[in-house]
Design a protein around this motif. Sequence first.
Motif, mmCIF file in Angstrom:
data_model
loop_
_atom_site.group_PDB
_atom_site.id
_atom_site.type_symbol
_atom_site.label_atom_id
_atom_site.label_comp_id
_atom_site.label_asym_id
_atom_site.label_seq_id
_atom_site.Cartn_x
_atom_site.Cartn_y
_atom_site.Cartn_z
ATOM 1 N N LEU A 173 0.817 -1.213 0.000
ATOM 2 C CA LEU A 173 0.000 0.000 0.000
ATOM 3 C C LEU A 173 0.848 1.259 0.000
ATOM 4 C CD1 LEU A 173 -2.718 -1.231 2.517
ATOM 5 C CD2 LEU A 173 -2.699 -1.411 0.020
ATOM 6 N N ASP A 174 2.147 1.104 0.261
ATOM 7 C CA ASP A 174 3.091 2.226 0.211
ATOM 8 C C ASP A 174 3.906 2.218 -1.083
ATOM 9 O OD1 ASP A 174 2.359 3.203 2.716
ATOM 10 O OD2 ASP A 174 3.738 1.844 3.749
ATOM 11 N N GLY A 175 3.533 1.348 -2.022
ATOM 12 C CA GLY A 175 4.244 1.284 -3.293
ATOM 13 C C GLY A 175 5.526 0.487 -3.237
ATOM 14 N N MET A 176 5.642 -0.418 -2.261
ATOM 15 C CA MET A 176 6.853 -1.226 -2.113
ATOM 16 C C MET A 176 6.574 -2.687 -2.434
ATOM 17 S SD MET A 176 8.788 0.182 1.273
ATOM 18 C CE MET A 176 10.222 -0.807 0.834
ATOM 19 N N LEU A 177 7.549 -3.340 -3.065
ATOM 20 C CA LEU A 177 7.526 -4.782 -3.257
ATOM 21 C C LEU A 177 8.527 -5.423 -2.305
ATOM 22 C CD1 LEU A 177 7.468 -5.015 -7.158
ATOM 23 C CD2 LEU A 177 5.536 -5.281 -5.585
ATOM 24 N N TYR A 178 8.322 -6.693 -2.013
ATOM 25 C CA TYR A 178 9.232 -7.373 -1.085
ATOM 26 C C TYR A 178 10.668 -7.355 -1.591
ATOM 27 C CZ TYR A 178 9.952 -11.753 -3.706
ATOM 28 O OH TYR A 178 10.338 -12.686 -4.623
ATOM 29 N N LEU A 179 10.850 -7.285 -2.915
ATOM 30 C CA LEU A 179 12.198 -7.256 -3.470
ATOM 31 C C LEU A 179 12.972 -6.014 -3.039
ATOM 32 C CD1 LEU A 179 11.504 -8.564 -7.075
ATOM 33 C CD2 LEU A 179 12.626 -9.790 -5.206
ATOM 34 N N ASP A 180 12.265 -4.942 -2.708
ATOM 35 C CA ASP A 180 12.936 -3.727 -2.244
ATOM 36 C C ASP A 180 13.656 -3.956 -0.919
ATOM 37 O OD1 ASP A 180 11.840 -2.384 -4.427
ATOM 38 O OD2 ASP A 180 10.063 -1.778 -3.301
ATOM 39 N N ARG A 181 13.198 -4.935 -0.161
ATOM 40 C CA ARG A 181 13.783 -5.231 1.152
ATOM 41 C C ARG A 181 14.593 -6.525 1.142
ATOM 42 N NH1 ARG A 181 11.403 -1.927 4.959
ATOM 43 N NH2 ARG A 181 9.302 -1.132 4.535
ATOM 44 N N ALA A 182 14.633 -7.215 0.014
ATOM 45 C CA ALA A 182 15.192 -8.566 -0.030
ATOM 46 C C ALA A 182 16.710 -8.559 -0.135
ATOM 47 C CB ALA A 182 14.599 -9.329 -1.211
ATOM 48 N N GLU A 183 17.314 -9.662 0.284
ATOM 49 C CA GLU A 183 18.719 -9.962 0.021
ATOM 50 C C GLU A 183 18.765 -10.557 -1.388
ATOM 51 O OE1 GLU A 183 22.121 -10.312 -0.624
ATOM 52 O OE2 GLU A 183 21.944 -9.645 1.471
ATOM 53 N N LEU A 184 19.197 -9.768 -2.360
ATOM 54 C CA LEU A 184 19.061 -10.187 -3.753
ATOM 55 C C LEU A 184 19.932 -11.384 -4.118
ATOM 56 C CD1 LEU A 184 18.615 -6.804 -5.651
ATOM 57 C CD2 LEU A 184 16.888 -8.446 -4.895
ATOM 58 N N ARG A 185 20.995 -11.640 -3.361
ATOM 59 C CA ARG A 185 21.796 -12.844 -3.638
ATOM 60 C C ARG A 185 20.992 -14.112 -3.350
ATOM 61 N NH1 ARG A 185 27.362 -12.203 -4.481
ATOM 62 N NH2 ARG A 185 27.637 -14.409 -3.982
ATOM 63 N N SER A 186 19.916 -13.971 -2.602
ATOM 64 C CA SER A 186 19.094 -15.141 -2.278
ATOM 65 C C SER A 186 18.026 -15.412 -3.324
ATOM 66 C CB SER A 186 18.415 -14.939 -0.921
ATOM 67 O OG SER A 186 17.394 -13.947 -1.002
ATOM 68 N N LEU A 187 17.830 -14.499 -4.272
ATOM 69 C CA LEU A 187 16.734 -14.636 -5.237
ATOM 70 C C LEU A 187 16.793 -15.995 -5.927
ATOM 71 C CD1 LEU A 187 14.332 -13.132 -6.545
ATOM 72 C CD2 LEU A 187 15.912 -12.420 -8.357
ATOM 73 N N SER A 188 15.694 -16.724 -5.843
ATOM 74 C CA SER A 188 15.642 -18.092 -6.358
ATOM 75 C C SER A 188 14.313 -18.317 -7.064
ATOM 76 C CB SER A 188 15.763 -19.113 -5.215
ATOM 77 O OG SER A 188 16.942 -18.914 -4.463
ATOM 78 N N SER A 189 14.359 -19.125 -8.105
ATOM 79 C CA SER A 189 13.105 -19.558 -8.707
ATOM 80 C C SER A 189 12.375 -20.453 -7.711
ATOM 81 C CB SER A 189 13.367 -20.322 -10.001
ATOM 82 O OG SER A 189 13.996 -21.567 -9.712
ATOM 83 N N ASN A 190 11.079 -20.574 -7.883
ATOM 84 C CA ASN A 190 10.330 -21.472 -7.002
ATOM 85 C C ASN A 190 10.872 -22.896 -7.096
ATOM 86 O OD1 ASN A 190 8.664 -19.446 -6.068
ATOM 87 N ND2 ASN A 190 6.970 -19.936 -7.455
ATOM 88 N N GLN A 191 11.275 -23.304 -8.295
ATOM 89 C CA GLN A 191 11.817 -24.651 -8.472
ATOM 90 C C GLN A 191 13.115 -24.820 -7.683
ATOM 91 O OE1 GLN A 191 12.347 -25.831 -12.549
ATOM 92 N NE2 GLN A 191 13.569 -27.635 -12.026
ATOM 93 N N ALA A 192 14.013 -23.836 -7.781
ATOM 94 C CA ALA A 192 15.279 -23.924 -7.047
ATOM 95 C C ALA A 192 15.039 -23.869 -5.543
ATOM 96 C CB ALA A 192 16.202 -22.791 -7.478
ATOM 97 N N ALA A 193 14.114 -23.024 -5.117
ATOM 98 C CA ALA A 193 13.824 -22.928 -3.689
ATOM 99 C C ALA A 193 13.317 -24.254 -3.150
ATOM 100 C CB ALA A 193 12.807 -21.811 -3.435
ATOM 101 N N ALA A 194 12.457 -24.914 -3.915
ATOM 102 C CA ALA A 194 11.932 -26.209 -3.477
ATOM 103 C C ALA A 194 13.015 -27.275 -3.483
ATOM 104 C CB ALA A 194 10.769 -26.629 -4.379
ATOM 105 N N GLU A 195 13.932 -27.203 -4.458
ATOM 106 C CA GLU A 195 14.967 -28.230 -4.589
ATOM 107 C C GLU A 195 16.081 -28.069 -3.569
ATOM 108 O OE1 GLU A 195 17.974 -30.071 -8.012
ATOM 109 O OE2 GLU A 195 16.476 -28.555 -8.533
ATOM 110 N N TYR A 196 16.483 -26.803 -3.321
ATOM 111 C CA TYR A 196 17.659 -26.564 -2.492
ATOM 112 C C TYR A 196 17.366 -25.942 -1.124
ATOM 113 C CZ TYR A 196 20.091 -27.044 -6.986
ATOM 114 O OH TYR A 196 20.565 -27.492 -8.185
ATOM 115 N N TRP A 197 16.318 -25.108 -1.025
ATOM 116 C CA TRP A 197 16.175 -24.257 0.157
ATOM 117 C C TRP A 197 14.862 -24.486 0.895
ATOM 118 C CZ3 TRP A 197 20.848 -23.810 -0.441
ATOM 119 C CH2 TRP A 197 21.471 -23.319 -1.582
#
Length: 214
Positions: A173-197
């Motif tokens: 509601l403030d115009g922010m996405l979670y990616l604005d606060r995220a650790e971008l080195r952690s960005l993973s596809s859903n498939q990779a997240a399920a497989e590894y994390w």
Amino acid sequence: MALPNDHAPLAEQVEQLLATEGPLPIVAAGDPVLRRPTEPFDGQLEPALLARFVEALRITMHAAPGVGLAAPQVGVGLRIAVIEDPAPVPEEVRLARGRVPQPFRVLVNPSYEAVGGERAAFFEGCLSVPGYQAVVARAAEVRLTCADEQGRAVDEVFTGWPARIVQHETDHLDGMLYLDRAELRSLSSNQAAAEYWAQPVPDVAARALGFDLP
């Protein structure tokens, strides 16, 4: 179905959205509506239309499926969100993440503030950023103030995963996405997240992908 006319009055936009039954189309990252602060709700929708809009948000959230949905995610720049989490997770995950069931709630003009200094980091996703997850550090406990759909005041403290949901949806509601606060080195596809994390906490991901946790 076309998205609502960005320049039409809010009530007209909502009527356009509700012209077709079923889940509403969810706006994806890149649409400007997700990056603009929303307009505080002050009766722009008369009660019957507000009730229909809230029900449409609930249906859309369930169909996605998700545990929260903010009005901008369906193209409407009003400060309204809904949350609900049945929390169907293993006991190990529940304990690690503080994920407990939350009933359906409507948040009108919400704001939050951190309670204490503790922070927690977990993988998080978003219906407007489909296919990906990233680790986000957020306050472990927050105080939410808002109104409900009946105009009744809400002043409540949330902890664990419910606190994360409140922060995520209010940020929308403030115009922010979670990616604005995220650790971008952690960005993973859903498939990779399920497989590894898939671990209850992201310690293994932090070591393997090279980022710090709070």
